[in-house]
Each structure stands twice: as structure tokens, then as C-alpha cells.
Enzyme design. Structure first.
Site, PDB file in Angstrom:
ATOM      1  N   VAL A   1       4.872  69.070   6.009  1.00 55.81           N
ATOM      2  CA  VAL A   1       4.837  70.368   6.675  1.00 55.81           C
ATOM      3  C   VAL A   1       5.403  70.195   8.076  1.00 55.81           C
ATOM      4  O   VAL A   1       5.130  69.182   8.744  1.00 55.81           O
ATOM      5  CB  VAL A   1       3.385  70.902   6.757  1.00 55.81           C
ATOM      6  CG1 VAL A   1       3.363  72.308   7.343  1.00 55.81           C
ATOM      7  CG2 VAL A   1       2.717  70.879   5.385  1.00 55.81           C
ATOM      8  N   GLU A   2       6.186  71.174   8.538  1.00 53.99           N
ATOM      9  CA  GLU A   2       6.962  71.015   9.776  1.00 53.99           C
ATOM     10  C   GLU A   2       6.136  70.661  11.010  1.00 53.99           C
ATOM     11  O   GLU A   2       6.628  70.003  11.908  1.00 53.99           O
ATOM     12  CB  GLU A   2       7.762  72.279  10.060  1.00 53.99           C
ATOM     13  CG  GLU A   2       6.886  73.508  10.257  1.00 53.99           C
ATOM     14  CD  GLU A   2       7.591  74.556  11.093  1.00 53.99           C
ATOM     15  OE1 GLU A   2       8.310  75.358  10.511  1.00 53.99           O
ATOM     16  OE2 GLU A   2       7.398  74.577  12.320  1.00 53.99           O
ATOM     17  N   SER A   3       4.875  71.083  11.055  1.00 52.26           N
ATOM     18  CA  SER A   3       4.071  70.838  12.244  1.00 52.26           C
ATOM     19  C   SER A   3       3.529  69.406  12.299  1.00 52.26           C
ATOM     20  O   SER A   3       2.990  68.994  13.324  1.00 52.26           O
ATOM     21  CB  SER A   3       2.912  71.832  12.278  1.00 52.26           C
ATOM     22  OG  SER A   3       2.208  71.775  11.049  1.00 52.26           O
TER      23      SER A   3
END
Lengths: 308, 269
Positions: free
Chosen positions: B60-62
Site C-alpha cells: 500500500v502506497e503509505s
């Protein structure tokens, strides 16, 4: 240091401000409220996903420009003040992707003038040139492999960054639990950093587990202890986001300037400080958000061991 | 007791969104590293992992790496999307060191407009200098479209959503045609791009650089798809029908993946 002193010392009109947190987690709301109370204006906000923290500053009329990857609140919808301001032509946005913004902070934190990236090639993110930007990017062939091109982006070094974290010692040694977003790079790239935290811990806690330190004190300008300082967003490990308050905020923000001004007055301008704001949210709700974060299933399992 | 033959029990009790999710999940293979956001893509990824692709891994990008999601995250920063990960890292670790590095097999993107070349707009409706509507922006979408070999889009099928040309290319598809990505210097020159809607599945023809109508959802017609699509996709050869879901697939979606119906709205009436 108190949040009002930290903001007075390190945030000035016209500054470029690095925004920490992302979406519904660890937004530095206490610091943002204080910036609004002090009316510091003409700000340029920079970061990856700018959410409610950016939106409230835009809604307060303090922001002239955003340099970012996104402005939204995912399931809670768009950032309405942001959207309205852009559509009216009052707020300039210089659009990047998240990887591109990280590349810019990475250059800044390493003392380099620019950083190559593969992002944005072929897209209109390259065509979009905001006013005043002389050169947003440069396309460069790899000197060792001329068929392989990259985009060079200039370093981004915010005048000041504002982040909310779980723990910090009085010197500014920062511990972040959970995801880090773009914050390590952004913090190290910044000329000044205000860290608000859930708990100020003794230096001894840091020194007995130094591998847990994400950012050492050399990068930090001010440490502010503010429990629940990210409300209504979450602080991982401490309390869940407040969906009720975020929905209320979104409702007021989506109705337009007049209603949003009422929100600002009630919750920010008429609050002497962030604790005053938290009292309006109420202790009962704050304790409930803490319980939710701990994964405690409130009703179902209460006392089940005793009544078997 | 008589031994029953194991025939999958197909059902007609499904919503459009449920079948979109199940169909999209079919594109996720067991050995894939997948980059996901929230919403239907996350539901599809979880469903794939729960059924035919148990070894598929998510990022996930975060910052979360290989989490075991709790139902149902509403943000890429939700604690439920970080649950039982092998690492909670940073945007740089995920987007630069894994995605840009070329380790990711498949990525999901959404957008307000998607054109015949698979270009996606999530930034502006109208001219960006004076936009009619300001949309959220790229986020990680441009990075995913740039660096993934396979791109999946799950979206509602609306004429205005599928114009001939998007107002703003936030995330590159084939840009202006077959050679577009190579000319622009993109390293991944010919990605698979698949579009799953409640009416149809379209796939980019990698010899043309445009969407081809690949499959129809049950009870839709080619005419209906064309009527609701602003561009004219390539149509030739066989067009398959998307398989109906099994009872078990629907049970998993409704009871395990999205029990509260946060993204998969409950059937009304």
C-alpha cells in the site's frame, strides 16, 4: 514548548510548509489550529496526500498554493474547501505524483539539487506549469545508457514542516509507530520542523531503544506535547479517527464558505487552545476512540470470562 | 449417504458490484505482488487472496508491506490496512523501492475519465488552467500506471466517464497510440490494461494500443455497451460472457470480505 510559541517562532507569512500525516492518520491538527488562530497567511503547502489539515487551512483563507500529489479524504469524500478554492481560481495547485514528491524530498534531505524519477513521463503532470515556475522538470538521458530516459525534479526543502507523531523526547528524538508516509524524507529536508506528539518521553527511553528512533534531534526545531493532537484523524496505536466529527466537518465544508466559517469559529477561533477544542469533542468520545484503536470489542465480550 | 458430485453452484443472487469484484480478482495470480488502494480494488485483492491466490502479496502506497487486512479499511492509512503486515514502511519504500524498481506485478487505478488508449484522468474536468471540477489528483496512480506491467481499473460504466480523449492525462495508458509510451520514454512500453465495469470487460489490444471489448457481463449486449461508452472500442472475434459467481464466492464476499457492506452495497428489495 507550547504550540503557540512554536508556531510564532517557526511559521511565518509566505512560508512553504511541509505537511505530515496522510489522509485519516496523524495529521498535525493542533499545530494547524494554532496557525489559523495566529492568522499566518500566504502559505504554500507541500506534501503527498494533503487531507483535512490542508483543507482547514485553505478554508481559513491562509493558503495561496499547494504542491502535492492529492487532496482528498478517500471514503469521506473530496476536500471541499480545496476543491472550491481551485475551481474559483483562488488556489494554485502544482500537481505531482506521490513518488515524484518523495523524489523531491529525497533530493532535499540528501543536500542534492535534484533527483531523477520515472514518474510523470508522458502525462499532463509535465505539461501543467503553474505561474512562476521557470522549469518544472528536465528530461535527461542516462549518460551510461542513452536509450533510458528519466525526469529530473528539483529538490524540495520546506521552510518548516509540521508533523504529529506518537512519541518524542524533549530534545526532539522522534519515534513514529506504524506507517511513515513521506515524513522521514520531508522532515530531514526541512529547514525547521515542529513535532507535536502524544507523549513526551524521557531521553532515557530513546537511549535505551535507539533503533526505534526514526528522526534524531538534529532535524527538529520544536517539540510540542499534545495528546489527541491529530483529532479528528487517528494516531496509530493511540486512538482511531473520529468518523462522526470528520463527517460533520465534511458536511460543513461541503455546504460552502458561510457554513464552514461557522465550523471554524466554533471549533478553532473560539477555542483558546487545542485542549479547549478537545473539551468540545468531549472526554467520553476521546476515550471511546482510544478503545476502538486498541481493538477492544466493546459490548460482546464484556465479562464473558466471569459469567461462563 | 449418497456422495454428491462437486459441481460449483452458480447463483443469480449477486449485485453488479459483486460480480465486478469477482471478475477483477480473476486477473490476480497466486504469485503476484499487487499494489492496492481502498474501495473495490482492495475488496477484489482480498477476495483473490482468500480464494485462488492465497500467496498473492499486497503493498500500500503509505507504507504497509504484505498486510493481512481487517475488514474493511476506508483509507490507505487506516489501521485495518496495516494489520499484521510484515513491515510498516514509508511511501518511498513502497513507491520507489518496490514499484519504481519494477517489483510490482499488478496495480489498481481509478479515475473520473478513461479514454480509448487507457489514459486516466483523476485531476481536472475541463482545462486545468480554469477547471470546471477539481478532482483529487494523481496520488500514487501515475506511479502505478508508469511502472506496472498490468493495470486493472474497476469502475462504473458511464458515457461521460469514457470519452474519446481525457481532459487531463494524470496516469498514462498508451497515450496517443501503440508507440505512445515508448516515445514518451516510459520503461514499461506495453502494459496490460484491463477495465472492468458492470456492463463489460475491456482489454487493451497490445498490437493496436486501444481498448477491445473482451467480455460482456451476463445479460448485457454489445449495443448497450456502445451506447454507454463515449469512445468506440475495437470489436471483433469472440466476445465471451463473464461467468456468474458461485454461491461460495458470494458467501465469502458478504460474510468475510465486506460483512458490513461498506463498499459492496447490500441488495435492496
Amino acid at each position: 514548548m507550547s504550540v503557540s510559541e512554536a508556531v510564532r517562532r517557526f511559521v511565518k507569512n509566505g512560508m512553504t510548509v511541509g505537511i505530515g500525516g496522510q489522509n485519516i492518520n496523524r495529521c498535525a491538527m493542533a499545530v494547524s489550529h494554532e496557525i489559523i488562530r495566529q492568522g499566518i497567511r500566504d502559505l504554500t503547502l507541500v506534501g503527498c496526500n494533503l487531507s483535512i489539515q490542508m483543507d482547514i487551512l485553505v478554508g481559513a483563507g491562509l493558503v495561496k498554493k499547494c504542491i502535492c500529489g492529492t487532496g482528498n479524504l478517500e471514503r469521506f469524500g473530496s476536500t471541499y474547501n480545496f476543491r472550491r478554492a481551485v475551481e474559483r481560481g483562488e488556489l494554485e495547485v502544482d500537481d505531482y505524483s506521490h513518488n515524484a514528491m518523495v523524489a523531491r524530498f529525497l533530493a532535499g534531505e540528501m543536500g542534492l539539487p535534484f533527483m531523477p524519477t520515472r514518474s510523470m513521463m508522458g502525462s499532463d503532470l509535465l505539461k501543467q506549469h503553474p505561474s512562476g515556475a521557470d522549469m518544472k522538470w528536465v528530461n535527461m538521458a542516462n549518460p551510461w545508457d542513452p536509450g533510458d530516459n528519466v525526469i529530473l525534479l528539483p529538490a524540495m526543502s520546506p521552510d518548516v514542516s509540521i508533523v504529529h507523531v506518537q512519541r518524542c523526547d524533549p530534545c526532539g528524538n522522534v519515534v513514529i509507530d506504524g506507517i511513515l508516509n513521506h515524513e522521514p524524507e520531508m522532515i530531514r529536508a526541512s529547514r525547521a520542523v515542529i513535532v507535536s506528539c502524544e507523549e513526551v518521553v524521557p531521553e532515557e527511553v530513546i537511549r535505551s531503544h535507539p533503533e526505534r528512533t526514526v528522526i534524531p534531534f538534529h532535524f527538529v526545531s520544536a517539540v510540542v506535547e499534545q495528546p489527541f493532537g491529530a483529532h479528528p484523524t487517528a494516531t496509530y496505536g493511540y486512538y482511531e479517527y473520529d468518523d462522526v466529527h470528520i463527517r460533520y466537518y465534511q458536511d460543513m465544508a461541503s455546504r460552502g464558505d458561510e457554513d464552514f466559517a461557522k465550523y471554524l469559529k466554533e471549533y478553532v477561533l473560539d477555542s483558546a487552545d487545542f485542549v479547549d477544542y478537545l473539551e468540545k469533542i468531549g472526554l467520553r468520545r476521546l476515550l471511546e476512540l482510544s478503545r476502538i484503536m486498541r481493538g477492544v470489542d466493546d459490548e460482546k465480550r464484556t465479562g464473558s470470562g466471569l459469567h461462563r | 449417504m449418497m456422495k454428491r458430485e462437486q459441481v460449483p453452484a452458480y447463483t443469480d443472487d449477486f449485485t453488479e458490484e459483486e460480480l465486478m469484484v469477482i471478475e477483477a480478482a480473476r486477473y490476480i495470480k497466486n504469485d503476484y505482488l499487487v499494489i492496492v488502494g481502498t474501495g473495490l480494488p482492495m475488496i477484489a485483492s482480498q477476495f483473490a487472496q482468500r480464494t485462488h491466490a492465497p500467496m498473492a502479496s499486497f503493498i500500500v502506497e503509505s507504507g504497509p508491506v504484505d498486510p493481512q487486512l481487517l475488514p474493511v479499511p476506508i483509507s490507505v492509512t487506516d489501521r485495518k490496512i496495516a494489520n499484521r503486515a510484515v513491515r510498516l514502511g514509508s511511501t518511498r519504500e513502497v513507491m520507489s523501492c518496490m514499484l519504481q524498481r519494477g517489483l510490482v506485478d499488478l496495480g489498481f487505478i481509478g479515475g473520473a475519465q478513461i479514454d480509448i488508449f487507457g489514459n486516466i484522468n483523476s485531476s481536472y474536468i475541463g482545462d486545468w488552467r480554469g477547471p470546471r471540477v477539481r478532482l483529487p489528483g494523481s496520488g500514487g496512480a501515475n506511479d502505478i500506471a508508469t511502472n506496472c506491467q498490468r493495470i486493472l481499473i474497476i469502475t462504473r460504466h458511464e458515457k461521460r466517464r469514457f470519452p474519446e480523449k481525457v481532459d487531463f492525462i494524470t496516469s498514462p495508458g498508451y497515450l496517443d497510440g501503440l508507440d505512445g509510451r515508448r516515445k514518451a520514454g516510459l520503461k514499461v512500453t506495453k502494459p496490460d490494461i484491463t477495465l472492468v465495469t458492470e456492463l463489460a470487460v475491456m482489454e487493451i489490444d497490445k498490437n493496436v494500443g486501444k481498448f477491445r471489448l473482451a467480455k460482456l457481463m451476463p445479460q448485457t449486449t454489445v449495443e448497450e455497451v456502445l451506447h454507454n461508452t463515449g469512445f468506440r472500442p475495437l470489436i471483433d472475434g469472440d466476445i465471451d460472457e463473464v461467468k456468474k459467481p458461485t454461491l461460495e464466492q458470494i458467501r465469502i464476499l458478504r460474510t468475510e470480505i465486506d460483512p458490513e457492506g461498506i463498499y459492496l452495497k447490500k441488495r435492496t428489495g
